[in-house]
Design a protein around this motif. Structure first.
Motif, PDB file in Angstrom:
ATOM      1  N   GLU A  52       0.775  -1.425  -0.101  1.00 56.98           N
ATOM      2  CA  GLU A  52      -0.305   0.010  -0.072  1.00 56.98           C
ATOM      3  C   GLU A  52       1.118   1.621  -0.604  1.00 56.98           C
ATOM      4  O   GLU A  52       0.693   2.220  -0.457  1.00 56.98           O
ATOM      5  N   TYR A  53       1.890   0.944   0.675  1.00 56.74           N
ATOM      6  CA  TYR A  53       2.280   2.025   1.287  1.00 56.74           C
ATOM      7  C   TYR A  53       3.892   2.725  -0.965  1.00 56.74           C
ATOM      8  O   TYR A  53       3.522   3.923  -1.022  1.00 56.74           O
ATOM      9  N   GLN A  56       1.150   3.863  -2.941  1.00 56.65           N
ATOM     10  CA  GLN A  56       0.858   5.511  -2.276  1.00 56.65           C
ATOM     11  C   GLN A  56       2.377   6.624  -2.840  1.00 56.65           C
ATOM     12  O   GLN A  56       2.276   7.266  -3.585  1.00 56.65           O
ATOM     13  N   GLU A  59       2.937   6.664  -7.101  1.00 56.69           N
ATOM     14  CA  GLU A  59       2.158   7.850  -7.313  1.00 56.69           C
ATOM     15  C   GLU A  59       2.323   9.606  -6.705  1.00 56.69           C
ATOM     16  O   GLU A  59       2.613  10.524  -7.347  1.00 56.69           O
ATOM     17  N   LYS A  60       2.586   9.572  -5.717  1.00 55.52           N
ATOM     18  CA  LYS A  60       3.563  10.928  -5.742  1.00 55.52           C
ATOM     19  C   LYS A  60       4.521  10.663  -6.627  1.00 55.52           C
ATOM     20  O   LYS A  60       4.792  12.215  -7.274  1.00 55.52           O
ATOM     21  N   GLU A 199      -4.794  10.847  -6.401  1.00 54.50           N
ATOM     22  CA  GLU A 199      -3.996  12.377  -6.010  1.00 54.50           C
ATOM     23  C   GLU A 199      -4.879  11.834  -4.255  1.00 54.50           C
ATOM     24  O   GLU A 199      -3.839  12.150  -3.697  1.00 54.50           O
ATOM     25  N   THR A 200      -5.911  10.854  -3.860  1.00 50.20           N
ATOM     26  CA  THR A 200      -6.097  10.634  -2.310  1.00 50.20           C
ATOM     27  C   THR A 200      -4.555   9.604  -2.218  1.00 50.20           C
ATOM     28  O   THR A 200      -4.863   9.700  -1.571  1.00 50.20           O
ATOM     29  N   LEU A 201      -3.676   8.936  -3.169  1.00 48.77           N
ATOM     30  CA  LEU A 201      -3.263   8.231  -2.569  1.00 48.77           C
ATOM     31  C   LEU A 201      -2.026   9.173  -2.197  1.00 48.77           C
ATOM     32  O   LEU A 201      -1.293   8.699  -1.143  1.00 48.77           O
ATOM     33  N   ILE A 202      -1.906  10.402  -3.288  1.00 47.53           N
ATOM     34  CA  ILE A 202      -0.381  11.174  -1.948  1.00 47.53           C
ATOM     35  C   ILE A 202      -1.446  11.422  -0.585  1.00 47.53           C
ATOM     36  O   ILE A 202      -0.138  11.659  -0.525  1.00 47.53           O
ATOM     37  N   GLU A 204      -3.013  10.152   0.539  1.00 57.68           N
ATOM     38  CA  GLU A 204      -2.913   9.487   2.479  1.00 57.68           C
ATOM     39  C   GLU A 204      -1.023   8.890   2.070  1.00 57.68           C
ATOM     40  O   GLU A 204      -1.209   8.673   3.924  1.00 57.68           O
ATOM     41  N   LEU A 205      -0.941   9.425   1.816  1.00 56.40           N
ATOM     42  CA  LEU A 205       1.573   9.082   1.934  1.00 56.40           C
ATOM     43  C   LEU A 205       1.421  10.229   3.157  1.00 56.40           C
ATOM     44  O   LEU A 205       2.354   9.679   3.639  1.00 56.40           O
ATOM     45  N   LYS A 208       0.072   9.859   6.753  1.00 61.38           N
ATOM     46  CA  LYS A 208       0.921   8.661   7.527  1.00 61.38           C
ATOM     47  C   LYS A 208       1.081   9.641   9.065  1.00 61.38           C
ATOM     48  O   LYS A 208       1.679  10.364   9.066  1.00 61.38           O
TER      49      LYS A 208
END
Length: 208
Positions: A52-53, A56, A59-60, A199-202, A204-205, A208
Motif C-alpha cells: 500500500e505504501y 502511494q 503515485e507521488k 491524488e487520494t493516494l498522495i 494518504e501518503l 501517515k
C-alpha cells in the motif's frame, strides 16, 4: 537550482506508463516504455507486488515527474493544499496546474513542460505585461500570459506553434497560439485536469 537532467524515458519506464514528459514527441511509436515495459536498472524485470505504501509512493513520484517538481517544493505544495479550504488532493493538483511553466505548456508555448520551463527561465514570458522568469510562479484568474513582444519572431516559437497549434487547451484557459498568448479564465476544477494522477493516494501518503 537543482533539477533532474537524466533520461525522461527512464522516468516513464520507472512508473510503467507514458508520462508525456517530451510532449508531442511521446506519441511516437518508438516509445521506450512500449519497447521495454519494465523499470530500468539491473532488477527492473523482476516482478514485485507493491505494498500500500509502495503504491502511494509511486503515485507521488509520478506527479512530481509529470510536473517537474522536486521533493521539497512538492511537500510545500501539499502543506499549502492542506491548509486551504476544500479537498486537499484537488487543491494540490490545482496548485500544480497554476504553475506558470505548466500554464505555458497548456496554452502551447512549449512542446513539453520542460521546454515551457526553459522558456520562462530565459526571460521570454510576461504576465500582465511584466516579465516573470520563475517557473513556479502561481498565476491567477484574469492573468494574461504572453511571449514578450521582441521574442515573438524567434524561430523557436514558430516551430513550437506548428507542433502545438492543434493542442486542446483546457476550458479554464483561453489560448491564442497565433499571437503566442493565453488568459486564465477560471481556477481549474478536478474534472478539467486531465493528468492521470490518483491524488487520494498522495494525500494518504503524507497523512501517515
Amino acid at each position: 537550482m537543482a533539477r533532474y537532467i537524466g533520461s525522461k524515458c527512464k522516468q516513464c519506464r520507472r512508473e510503467g506508463k507514458k508520462l508525456f514528459l517530451k510532449g508531442e514527441r511521446c506519441f511516437s511509436a518508438a516509445c521506450s516504455v512500449e519497447k521495454r515495459p519494465y523499470a530500468p536498472g539491473q532488477h527492473g524485470q523482476a516482478k514485485k507486488k507493491l505494498s500500500e505504501y509502495g503504491l502511494q509512493l509511486r503515485e507521488k513520484q509520478k506527479a512530481k515527474r509529470i510536473y517537474g517538481v522536486l521533493e521539497g517544493k512538492f511537500r510545500t505544495y501539499f502543506e499549502e493544499a492542506d491548509r486551504k479550504q476544500g479537498i486537499t488532493g484537488e487543491n494540490l493538483l490545482r496548485l500544480l496546474e497554476l504553475r506558470l511553466d505548466n500554464v505555458c505548456y497548456r496554452i502551447g508555448l512549449g512542446r513539453s513542460r520542460t521546454e515551457a520551463r526553459q522558456v520562462v527561465r530565459h526571460n521570454l514570458i510576461t504576465v500582465n505585461g511584466k516579465r516573470v522568469n520563475i517557473p513556479s510562479y502561481q498565476v491567477k484568474v484574469g492573468d494574461v500570459i504572453e511571449v514578450k513582444e521582441d521574442a515573438k519572431s524567434f524561430e523557436r516559437f514558430k516551430l513550437t506553434a506548428e507542433v502545438t497549434g492543434s493542442r486542446i487547451v483546457p476550458e479554464w484557459l483561453e489560448g491564442d497560439i497565433e499571437n503566442l498568448r493565453g488568459t486564465v479564465k477560471a481556477l481549474p476544477t478536478r474534472e478539467q485536469i486531465d493528468t492521470d494522477i490518483a491524488e487520494t493516494l498522495i494525500v494518504e501518503l503524507y497523512s501517515k
